[in-house]
Scaffold this motif. Sequence first.
Motif, mmCIF file in Angstrom:
data_model
loop_
_atom_site.group_PDB
_atom_site.id
_atom_site.type_symbol
_atom_site.label_atom_id
_atom_site.label_comp_id
_atom_site.label_asym_id
_atom_site.label_seq_id
_atom_site.Cartn_x
_atom_site.Cartn_y
_atom_site.Cartn_z
ATOM 1 N N PHE A 193 35.649 -43.293 47.957
ATOM 2 C CA PHE A 193 35.778 -42.812 49.334
ATOM 3 C C PHE A 193 34.923 -41.571 49.557
ATOM 4 C CE2 PHE A 193 37.801 -39.759 52.187
ATOM 5 C CZ PHE A 193 37.870 -40.475 53.373
ATOM 6 N N LEU A 194 34.998 -40.635 48.629
ATOM 7 C CA LEU A 194 34.280 -39.361 48.775
ATOM 8 C C LEU A 194 32.770 -39.546 48.847
ATOM 9 C CD1 LEU A 194 36.262 -37.141 46.246
ATOM 10 C CD2 LEU A 194 36.247 -36.901 48.732
ATOM 11 N N THR A 195 32.266 -40.560 48.139
ATOM 12 C CA THR A 195 30.815 -40.747 48.116
ATOM 13 C C THR A 195 30.310 -41.646 49.238
ATOM 14 O OG1 THR A 195 30.990 -42.626 46.583
ATOM 15 C CG2 THR A 195 30.727 -40.409 45.609
ATOM 16 N N SER A 196 31.205 -42.168 50.065
ATOM 17 C CA SER A 196 30.769 -42.995 51.189
ATOM 18 C C SER A 196 29.981 -42.144 52.178
ATOM 19 C CB SER A 196 31.972 -43.622 51.889
ATOM 20 O OG SER A 196 32.750 -42.624 52.541
ATOM 21 N N PRO A 197 29.016 -42.727 52.896
ATOM 22 C CA PRO A 197 28.227 -41.949 53.852
ATOM 23 C C PRO A 197 29.082 -41.190 54.858
ATOM 24 C CG PRO A 197 27.197 -44.071 53.490
ATOM 25 C CD PRO A 197 28.517 -44.121 52.772
ATOM 26 N N GLN A 216 35.970 -38.563 31.718
ATOM 27 C CA GLN A 216 35.736 -39.904 31.197
ATOM 28 C C GLN A 216 34.638 -40.570 32.008
ATOM 29 O OE1 GLN A 216 38.729 -43.038 32.416
ATOM 30 N NE2 GLN A 216 40.008 -41.215 32.708
ATOM 31 N N SER A 217 33.954 -41.505 31.383
ATOM 32 C CA SER A 217 32.898 -42.250 32.056
ATOM 33 C C SER A 217 33.499 -43.230 33.044
ATOM 34 C CB SER A 217 32.054 -43.008 31.032
ATOM 35 O OG SER A 217 31.389 -42.121 30.163
ATOM 36 N N VAL A 218 32.845 -43.358 34.174
ATOM 37 C CA VAL A 218 33.293 -44.265 35.217
ATOM 38 C C VAL A 218 32.151 -45.205 35.569
ATOM 39 C CG1 VAL A 218 34.098 -44.442 37.606
ATOM 40 C CG2 VAL A 218 34.880 -42.545 36.159
ATOM 41 N N GLU A 219 32.442 -46.498 35.597
ATOM 42 C CA GLU A 219 31.468 -47.486 36.042
ATOM 43 C C GLU A 219 31.925 -48.047 37.382
ATOM 44 O OE1 GLU A 219 30.910 -50.514 33.163
ATOM 45 O OE2 GLU A 219 29.584 -49.296 31.894
ATOM 46 N N SER A 220 31.079 -47.940 38.390
ATOM 47 C CA SER A 220 31.434 -48.410 39.721
ATOM 48 C C SER A 220 30.167 -48.763 40.485
ATOM 49 C CB SER A 220 32.221 -47.327 40.479
ATOM 50 O OG SER A 220 32.243 -47.591 41.862
ATOM 51 N N ASP A 221 30.085 -49.984 40.947
ATOM 52 C CA ASP A 221 28.940 -50.381 41.767
ATOM 53 C C ASP A 221 28.890 -49.572 43.052
ATOM 54 O OD1 ASP A 221 28.318 -52.265 39.865
ATOM 55 O OD2 ASP A 221 29.274 -53.933 40.929
ATOM 56 N N VAL A 222 30.053 -49.235 43.591
ATOM 57 C CA VAL A 222 30.110 -48.447 44.828
ATOM 58 C C VAL A 222 29.541 -47.053 44.597
ATOM 59 C CG1 VAL A 222 31.642 -47.413 46.548
ATOM 60 C CG2 VAL A 222 32.062 -49.743 45.739
ATOM 61 N N LEU A 223 29.971 -46.405 43.522
ATOM 62 C CA LEU A 223 29.477 -45.062 43.220
ATOM 63 C C LEU A 223 27.968 -45.079 42.961
ATOM 64 C CD1 LEU A 223 32.307 -43.710 40.889
ATOM 65 C CD2 LEU A 223 31.854 -43.047 43.259
ATOM 66 N N ASN A 224 27.516 -46.058 42.217
ATOM 67 C CA ASN A 224 26.089 -46.131 41.910
ATOM 68 C C ASN A 224 25.250 -46.376 43.156
ATOM 69 O OD1 ASN A 224 26.698 -45.715 39.233
ATOM 70 N ND2 ASN A 224 26.571 -47.871 38.669
ATOM 71 N N ALA A 225 25.805 -47.104 44.119
ATOM 72 C CA ALA A 225 25.077 -47.348 45.366
ATOM 73 C C ALA A 225 25.072 -46.117 46.260
ATOM 74 C CB ALA A 225 25.709 -48.528 46.110
ATOM 75 N N ASN A 226 26.153 -45.348 46.221
ATOM 76 C CA ASN A 226 26.284 -44.195 47.114
ATOM 77 C C ASN A 226 25.621 -42.929 46.585
ATOM 78 O OD1 ASN A 226 27.762 -45.596 49.018
ATOM 79 N ND2 ASN A 226 29.754 -44.942 48.233
ATOM 80 N N VAL A 227 25.469 -42.824 45.266
ATOM 81 C CA VAL A 227 24.963 -41.589 44.660
ATOM 82 C C VAL A 227 23.646 -41.872 43.951
ATOM 83 C CG1 VAL A 227 25.464 -39.673 43.111
ATOM 84 C CG2 VAL A 227 27.343 -40.810 44.334
ATOM 85 N N PRO A 228 22.521 -41.339 44.450
ATOM 86 C CA PRO A 228 21.226 -41.558 43.805
ATOM 87 C C PRO A 228 21.223 -41.051 42.351
ATOM 88 C CG PRO A 228 20.934 -40.651 46.010
ATOM 89 C CD PRO A 228 22.403 -40.579 45.706
ATOM 90 N N ASP A 229 20.329 -41.622 41.567
ATOM 91 C CA ASP A 229 20.262 -41.296 40.139
ATOM 92 C C ASP A 229 20.167 -39.802 39.868
ATOM 93 O OD1 ASP A 229 20.323 -43.980 39.670
ATOM 94 O OD2 ASP A 229 18.210 -44.176 39.122
ATOM 95 N N LEU A 230 19.432 -39.075 40.716
ATOM 96 C CA LEU A 230 19.233 -37.645 40.493
ATOM 97 C C LEU A 230 20.540 -36.870 40.479
ATOM 98 C CD1 LEU A 230 16.179 -36.730 42.787
ATOM 99 C CD2 LEU A 230 16.186 -36.998 40.306
ATOM 100 N N TYR A 231 21.534 -37.389 41.185
ATOM 101 C CA TYR A 231 22.745 -36.622 41.444
ATOM 102 C C TYR A 231 23.973 -37.185 40.758
ATOM 103 C CZ TYR A 231 19.547 -35.149 45.113
ATOM 104 O OH TYR A 231 18.441 -34.719 45.801
ATOM 105 N N ARG A 232 23.786 -37.872 39.650
ATOM 106 C CA ARG A 232 24.916 -38.330 38.857
ATOM 107 C C ARG A 232 24.539 -38.343 37.384
ATOM 108 N NH1 ARG A 232 23.864 -44.186 38.414
ATOM 109 N NH2 ARG A 232 22.642 -44.856 40.219
ATOM 110 N N ASP A 233 25.570 -38.178 36.569
ATOM 111 C CA ASP A 233 25.368 -38.229 35.130
ATOM 112 C C ASP A 233 24.987 -39.650 34.728
ATOM 113 O OD1 ASP A 233 25.561 -37.550 32.353
ATOM 114 O OD2 ASP A 233 27.540 -38.510 32.336
ATOM 115 N N PRO A 234 23.936 -39.826 33.931
ATOM 116 C CA PRO A 234 23.547 -41.175 33.512
ATOM 117 C C PRO A 234 24.663 -41.947 32.817
ATOM 118 C CG PRO A 234 21.812 -39.595 32.998
ATOM 119 C CD PRO A 234 22.998 -38.797 33.447
ATOM 120 N N GLU A 235 25.627 -41.227 32.241
ATOM 121 C CA GLU A 235 26.746 -41.884 31.560
ATOM 122 C C GLU A 235 27.992 -41.965 32.432
ATOM 123 O OE1 GLU A 235 27.432 -40.492 27.599
ATOM 124 O OE2 GLU A 235 25.297 -40.216 27.195
#
Length: 338
Positions: free
Chosen positions: A273-277, A94-113
């Motif tokens: 948590f997993l995507t935190s630095p 399922q699609s997930v919207e999260s400001d935290v995830l978007n900040a931690n994971v650059p565009d190249l490394y996440r599904d646009p949806e």
Amino acid sequence: MSALKPTLFASTLLAVAAPASAEEVNIYSYRQPELIKPLTDAFTSETGIDVNVVHLKQGLVERLQAEGTRSPADLVFTVDISRLNAVVEADLTQSVESDVLNANVPDLYRDPEGRWFGLTTRARIVYASRDRVAEGEITTYEDLADPKWEGRICTRSGTHAYTVALTSAMLHHHGEEETRAWLEGVKANLAHPPEGNDRAQVKSIWAGECDISLGNTYYMGKMLSNEEQQAWADSVRIVFPEFEDGGTHVNVSGVAMTAHAPNRENALKMMEFLTSPAAQEIYAEANFEYPIAPGSTPAELVASWGEFTVDDVNLMDIAQQRGAALRLTEEVDFDAGN
């Protein structure tokens, strides 16, 4: 602030899912237990949420499909963009919207949806003999098809997910005609038909059977950590080739939330948590991989292999070429060798 945006397929079925526990999150993982345990332990220590992990060697998509809305799985851990995309294409995330995830994971490394998010990367590089390959003798992936390497290349199967991903990237950059010619050129340069894993190719270089091989960066760390394989690692150096019009090809380990996750809020907490630095550095160090969160740094050993420019292509664009890449590989009969 974080919010979930389930797909229509997921939202329709979540209503009949089994009641969720407020104190657990369940994971189906292709990753080895020892690689993710430091992370699950740290998450439980920080949040009090228990983590249950089912480790699978194959059949993850089929298991999720069979379980349907009754599946206990909240998250999927896997490696390689094609495997992540296979779960997406089967409508199991399922699609997930999260400001935290978007900040931690650059565009190249996440599904646009928002259907999967990267955790760490590995580069697909060349292992080159220290004795028989000069510095700067190979600089691009296109070089692998140069006749000067005739009888000097070792690689694993052309149909393996790691090889298919590289061929998919070649297709993205050069199109079908040039990629077919490239595959034929690399095949003509093979020392023997593809066999074994990435470490087996380095062993072949050590044994004098070939001079260069394709492999993932993290295998250098694994070999250096193995008493028997240290000599193999010492016989080679890492070369970061680039595409002629791009950078070095990387692949990803990633996480996705299942379509019918019974513990959605806990699952989101774990993804963030997993995507935190800090968590990415723990994960990357355990796997000899590269963390991707802004501000994170690779382990000292990994950094010692050198710097490189990442190919600036969203991995979903690479995943979309997988079918064509596999077809071309089979049409040139790559695994037959020269």
